[in-house]
Design a protein around this motif. Structure first.
Motif, PDB file in Angstrom:
ATOM      1  N   GLY B 141     114.149  27.130  25.247  1.00  0.00           N
ATOM      2  CA  GLY B 141     113.795  28.538  25.411  1.00  0.00           C
ATOM      3  C   GLY B 141     113.732  29.238  24.066  1.00  0.00           C
ATOM      4  O   GLY B 141     114.260  28.738  23.072  1.00  0.00           O
ATOM      5  N   PRO B 142     113.118  30.413  24.051  1.00  0.00           N
ATOM      6  CA  PRO B 142     113.017  31.147  22.782  1.00  0.00           C
ATOM      7  C   PRO B 142     114.319  31.881  22.453  1.00  0.00           C
ATOM      8  O   PRO B 142     115.076  32.257  23.336  1.00  0.00           O
ATOM      9  N   ILE B 143     114.530  32.067  21.183  1.00  0.00           N
ATOM     10  CA  ILE B 143     115.724  32.771  20.718  1.00  0.00           C
ATOM     11  C   ILE B 143     115.280  34.083  20.101  1.00  0.00           C
ATOM     12  O   ILE B 143     114.450  34.094  19.177  1.00  0.00           O
ATOM     13  N   SER B 144     115.807  35.158  20.613  1.00  0.00           N
ATOM     14  CA  SER B 144     115.318  36.451  20.115  1.00  0.00           C
ATOM     15  C   SER B 144     115.854  36.730  18.715  1.00  0.00           C
ATOM     16  O   SER B 144     116.927  36.249  18.330  1.00  0.00           O
ATOM     17  N   GLY B 145     115.104  37.515  17.982  1.00  0.00           N
ATOM     18  CA  GLY B 145     115.510  37.862  16.625  1.00  0.00           C
ATOM     19  C   GLY B 145     116.815  38.640  16.627  1.00  0.00           C
ATOM     20  O   GLY B 145     117.680  38.459  15.766  1.00  0.00           O
TER      21      GLY B 145
END
Lengths: 676, 184
Positions: B141-145
Motif C-alpha cells: 500500500g502507499p505511505i502518505s507523506g
C-alpha cells in the motif's frame, strides 16, 4: 473454588496492578521490565491458554488428539517416524490449515494447505528427511470441544532417534500453561519418561496424565498404580492425589466409525473428556492469574531489591563503619584483579576437568553405550520370536541408538554445568575470603552526615539503575553478619548468573545440530537395509542382519564420537569466555560501586535524608503492590469457568496512506534494497 | 495503539521475543541491547532486521554503547528468525572502525534533549508505527507523506547519533528515506 465473578474481579485488579507496576518500572528507568510486564498484560487480557501434549515417541499422542477432537484422520497414525513438525490446533468458525515451511531460498513461508495434505508434510514416509522443509502446521477449525482461547499444541515425541524432536518439544514446554503427558498402558513409565517429567515440572506446574492403549492389555490397573508410585516421587505428592486418565483412542475412533455404544464405553473417553475439560476449566483461571501474579512478584522484587540495598547504605551508622565498607570494596577490587591477572590458574583447573570429561564421556561412556547397543542387538538376534520380524529388530536398534545419544547428551550437559559451577565456586570463595577476613565493624550512634545522595532531579534514577544491576547477583553474604557486610556482598555478588544460561543453550544447540543428522542417516540406512532382507531362514536372517547393521552401528558411533570431540572443545572455550566476561563485568561493576560510594560520602546530611525519604516512598509503593497481590492470591486463585475472550480485534492503525494527497506516492520500494 | 496505553506493539513483542528465543539465548550476549528494526522486503515477504549492540551501564547514569555486534532477521508474518549474522565474524561497515572495546558513544546522547518519560513515549509510538509500516509493506500500500514525516521525525529523534552511520550501512535507502542525510 471461587466463582466466575470472583475470577473476573481478580483479573481486573491484577490488570490495574500491572499498569501501576509498569508506571513504576518506567519511573525507575527499567524499560525492559516495563516491556515484559506490558506483554504479560496482553496475555492476561486475551486469556490465552496453551495445552501442550507431549510424551515419548510411539505413545499414541496423535491418536489421542484425533479421538479427542473427533477427527479420525486429522493426524496420521501408525507411521514409522513422524517429522519434527509441531502442530497447533485452535478454534475458529471456518477451517484453515497453514503450513510454515522453509522456502527454497531458506526463508520461511506460510502456505494455505488442505487437511488431506497434512500427512504429506508431517510423516517420514511422505516427507522423508523433511525434504519439504516443513516447520509448523497450524490448524484452525470448528472443533466443538475446543473453547476459544484454548490452543492445543501437538509436539514430536521425545526419546526417539531424532534429538531434534526432543529439543523442539522441550522448547514448547517453556510456553505451556498446562501439559498433557501421554504414556501407555502396556508398559510402566520408563526412567526416561520420569526424567522427562522432571524437566517438565521445572517449567510447568500444571501437568495432567493420560494413559493410552488400555484396550491392548487385559488389566491396566497394575501399570496405573506403578506409574502413580513413580510420579508420586518425582512430583512429591501422595500417590492417591495423582490423577492418571486411562483411555483407548482406538476404541473411541472405532465408535466414531461404527456408532457402537460399547466401543465408546470401553474407550473410557466420556470420563476422560469430562475430567480433562473440567481440569482445564478449573485450572484455567488459576493458571492465568498465577502467571500474572508470579510475573508481578518477580517484577516487584526486581524493583524493590536495589532500593533496599541503597537504603541500607544510608542506614549504616558510623564513620568507622563507612571507612570499613570503603576498605572492603577496595580489598575486593584488589582480589578480583588478582583473579583476573592469574587466570592461568583456573584455566589449568578447567583443562584438567575437560580432559577428565573427555575420558569419562568421550571414551568410557561412549564405549559403554556402544557395547550396550551391540549387546542388545545380539540379544534381539538370539530371540527366536524377534528374528522372525527383522523390522522390529531394526526399530529396537534405532531406539537403542537414540537412547545412547540421549544419555550421552544428558551426561555432557550435566557435567559441563558442574565444571562451570565448581570453577565459579572456587573464584567466589577466593574473592569472598579476601574481604571477609578483613571485616571488623563496630556499631556506634547513627550518623548519616557523611553519607549523602546524588542530586534528586536526575541522579535518583541513575543510582537506582546501578543498584538494580548489582543486586541481580546478590549472594546475601550471611557470613558477614553486618549491614556493611551485606552491602558489600550485594555489590560484589556472585559469578553464577552470567554463564550458566548461555552455556546450557549453547551446548544443547550444538548437540542437536550435530548428532541428529548422523543418527537420522543411520536410521534410514538400517530401515533400507532391513527392507532388502527377504529370506525365510532364521540363521540366514541373523547373518544378513549382522552384515547390514553391525557396520551401521559402528558408523553411527564414529559420527557421535567426532561430534562429541567438537562439542567438548567448544564447551571448554565457552566456559573460558563466560568466566572471563564474568570477572571483567564484576570488576567494572565494583569499580562503579566504589566510585558511587565515594561520591555519596561527599554529600550533605540533608541531601541524604531527602534521598532516603524518596527511596522509602518507592519501597512503600512496592509493598503496597505486594499486599494487593497477596489479597488477589487469597481470593482469586481458582475458578470454575472462564468467559470467552472478550478482546475483539483492535484496529490500531491510523491512516498510513492518505489517498490522493501525495503526488509521488511511496510504496515502500526503499525496503527492497538491502544495504547489507 | 497509543504511546501511553501500556500495550506492546507486534514489533516490540517480536524484538523482546528474540532474546528469549532458543536462538537468542544461544547467540545473543546477555548484555546486548536491541537496536531499531529495519524493514526489508524480498519478493512477497516482509522481514524485520534487528541489530544488537553492546551497552554497558554507567554508574554515573546512562550507558556506553559499542558498535552493532549482530543482526537477526525475522519474518514479519511469523516472527520466526531466518538469518543470524555475527559482526564479530565479518562486518559490513564502510568506514573506519574504532579499536575493539572502545565505546562509540553514550546513551542517552547529550544532544538528545528529552526526558526519560518523553523518550519512552516516542519509543512506544514509533514501534506501533513500525507495525503499520510493516503491514503496509506486506500489502504494498502507499505511505502518505504526512505519516512518513511523523515516522521520520520520531526515528530521527531516537536513533542514537553514534549508531546512525552503522544503521545507514545496514539499510541506506530506509534511513535516507526517513532520516535524510544532512548536507554540509
Amino acid at each position: 473454588m471461587v466463582s466466575r465473578t470472583e475470577y473476573s474481579a481478580g483479573k481486573s485488579r491484577l490488570e490495574k496492578l500491572l499498569l501501576t507496576t509498569i508506571d513504576l518500572a518506567r519511573e525507575l528507568d527499567n524499560t525492559d521490565l516495563a516491556e515484559q510486564l506490558a506483554t504479560a498484560q496482553v496475555q492476561l487480557s486475551r486469556e490465552e491458554l496453551r495445552l501442550v501434549v507431549c510424551g515419548e515417541f510411539k505413545r499414541g499422542k496423535s491418536s489421542l488428539i484425533n479421538a479427542l477432537l473427533e477427527q479420525p484422520n486429522l493426524f496420521p497414525v501408525d507411521v514409522d517416524i513422524t517429522t519434527s513438525v509441531v502442530t497447533t490446533i485452535s478454534y475458529a468458525e471456518q477451517e484453515k490449515v497453514h503450513l510454515v515451511r522453509s522456502s527454497s531460498d531458506g526463508n520461511p513461508e506460510t502456505l494455505l494447505i488442505t487437511r488431506p495434505e497434512i500427512p504429506d508434510f508431517v510423516t517420514e514416509s511422505a516427507n522423508p528427511k523433511n525434504h519439504r522443509r516443513a516447520l509448523q502446521v497450524s490448524i484452525k477449525g470448528p472443533f466443538d470441544s475446543l473453547s476459544p482461547g484454548l490452543m492445543v499444541v501437538d509436539t514430536p515425541g521425545v526419546g526417539g532417534i531424532n534429538i531434534e524432536h526432543s529439543a523442539i518439544t522441550y522448547s514448547h514446554i517453556g510456553g505451556a500453561d498446562v501439559v498433557l503427558f501421554v504414556c501407555q498402558a502396556n508398559q510402566p513409565m520408563s526412567s526416561q519418561e520420569i526424567l522427562f517429567i522432571e524437566r517438565i515440572k521445572e517449567n510447568c506446574k500444571h501437568i495432567l496424565f493420560a494413559m493410552t492403549k488400555i484396550d491392548q492389555v487385559s488389566d491396566f490397573e497394575a501399570v496405573l498404580e506403578s506409574n502413580r508410585q513413580k510420579l508420586s516421587i518425582v512430583l512429591d505428592q501422595p500417590a492417591s492425589d495423582i490423577d492418571i486418565l486411562p483411555v483407548s483412542s482406538s476404541l473411541k475412533l472405532a465408535h466414531l466409525k461404527s456408532g457402537l455404544q460399547i466401543d465408546l464405553e470401553e474407550s473410557n473417553f466420556p470420563e476422560f473428556e469430562e475430567r480433562l475439560w473440567r481440569e482445564l476449566r478449573n485450572r484455567r483461571g488459576t493458571v492465568l492469574l498465577e502467571r500474572g501474579v508470579g510475573r508481578l512478584r518477580e517484577a516487584i522484587e526486581e524493583l524493590a531489591s536495589p532500593v533496599r540495598v541503597e537504603l541500607s547504605a544510608y542506614e549504616v551508622s558510623t564513620q568507622q563503619e563507612l571507612n570499613e565498607i570503603e576498605k572492603q570494596l577496595d580489598d575486593s577490587m584488589a582480589a578480583l584483579k588478582e583473579v583476573q591477572a592469574n587466570e592461568g590458574q583456573w584455566k589449568r583447573e578447567l583443562t584438567a576437568e575437560i580432559n577428565e570429561l573427555r575420558t569419562q564421556v568421550g571414551t568410557a561412556l561412549l564405549m559403554r553405550q556402544r557395547l550396550r547397543v551391540k549387546s542388545n542387538f545380539q540379544s534381539y538376534l538370539d530371540d527366536d520370536n524377534l528374528i522372525k520380524t527383522p523390522q522390529t529388530i531394526g526399530s529396537h536398534v534405532v531406539g537403542d541408538l537414540g537412547l545412547a545419544v540421549q544419555l550421552i547428551n544428558d551426561e555432557i550437559d550435566s557435567r559441563g554445568r558442574a565444571i562451570q559451577k565448581r570453577l565459579i565456586d572456587t573464584l567466589d570463595a577466593q574473592i569472598e575470603s579476601n574481604y571477609t577476613t578483613r571485616l571488623s565493624v563496630s556499631v556506634e550512634s547513627p550518623d548519616l552526615s557523611h553519607v549523602a545522595t546524588m542530586q534528586k532531579s536526575d541522579g535518583i534514577y541513575r543510582k537506582l539503575d546501578y543498584g538494580r544491576r548489582v543486586s541481580i547477583h546478590s549472594i546475601g553474604s550471611a557470613s558477614l553478619g553486618a549491614a556493611a557486610g551485606g552491602l558489600v556482598g550485594a555489590i560484589l555478588g556472585s559469578f553464577i548468573m552470567p554463564g550458566l544460561g548461555t552455556l546450557a543453550g549453547f551446548q544443547q544447540g550444538l548437540m542437536i545440530g550435530g548428532g541428529g543428522g548422523s543418527l537420522f542417516g543411520s536410521a534410514f540406512g538400517i530401515r533400507r537395509g532391513i527392507d532388502d532382507i527377504s529370506t525365510e531362514d532364521d540363521q540366514l536372517r541373523r547373518q544378513e542382519l549382522r552384515t547390514q547393521l553391525d557396520p551401521l552401528i559402528e558408523e553411527t558411533f564414529v559420527d557421535i564420537q567426532a561430534q562429541l570431540s567438537t562439542t567438548i572443545s567448544v564447551l571448554s572455550d565457552q566456559i573460558v569466555d563466560d568466566l572471563q566476561s564474568a570477572v571483567q563485568a564484576k570488576i567494572e561493576s565494583l569499580g562503579a560501586s566504589i566510585e558511587t560510594f565515594r561520591e555519596a560520602r561527599k554529600r550533605t546530611k540533608v541531601e541524604s535524608q531527602e534521598h532516603a525519604r524518596a527511596l522509602r516512598e518507592i519501597l512503600g509503593r512496592t509493598e503496597g503492590i505486594s499486599q494487593e497481590l497477596d489479597r488477589i492470591e487469597r481470593q482469586s486463585v481458582t475458578t470454575q469457568t472462564m468467559p470467552h475472550s472478550s478482546i475483539a480485534t483492535e484496529l490500531l492503525k491510523k491512516p498510513i496512506a492518505s489517498g490522493g494527497v501525495d503526488n509521488d506516492l511511496d510504496y515502500g520500494d526503499w525496503a527492497e534494497e538491502d544495504g547489507f | 495503539m497509543t504511546a501511553t496505553d501500556g500495550r506492546v506493539s507486534r514489533t516490540e513483542a517480536m524484538m523482546q521475543q528474540i532474546k528469549r528465543s532458543p536462538l537468542g539465548q544461544q547467540v545473543i550476549p546477555l548484555e546486548a541491547a536491541i537496536g531499531w528494526p529495519v524493514p526489508l522486503r524480498k519478493g512477497d515477504q516482509v522481514y524485520v532486521r534487528v541489530p544488537f549492540f553492546t551497552k554497558r551501564d554507567n554508574p554515573a547514569g546512562g550507558a556506553e554503547i559499542y558498535p552493532p555486534s549482530a543482526l537477526v532477521t525475522l519474518r514479519w508474518a511469523t516472527a520466526i528468525p531466518v538469518e543470524y549474522v555475527s559482526f564479530s565474524f565479518s562486518t559490513p561497515w564502510t568506514f573506519d572502525q574504532p579499536e575493539p572495546g572502545t565505546p562509540i558513544g553514550r546513551f542517552p546522547h547529550p544532544a538528545v534533549e528529552v526526558t526519560a518519560r518523553e523518550y519512552l513515549a516516542m519509543r512506544h509510538e514509533l514501534l506501533s508505527m513500525y507495525d503499520e509500516l510493516l503491514d503496509t509493506l506486506v500489502e504494498r500500500g502507499p505511505i502518505s507523506g504526512e505519516w512518513a514525516s511523523r515516522f521520520g521525525d520520531l526515528l530521527g529523534k531516537v536513533v542514537e547519533p553514534s549508531l546512525e552511520p552503522y544503521y545507514r550501512d545496514l539499510a541506506p535507502r530506509f534511513f535516507d528515506r526517513f532520516i535524510p542525510r544532512k548536507t554540509s
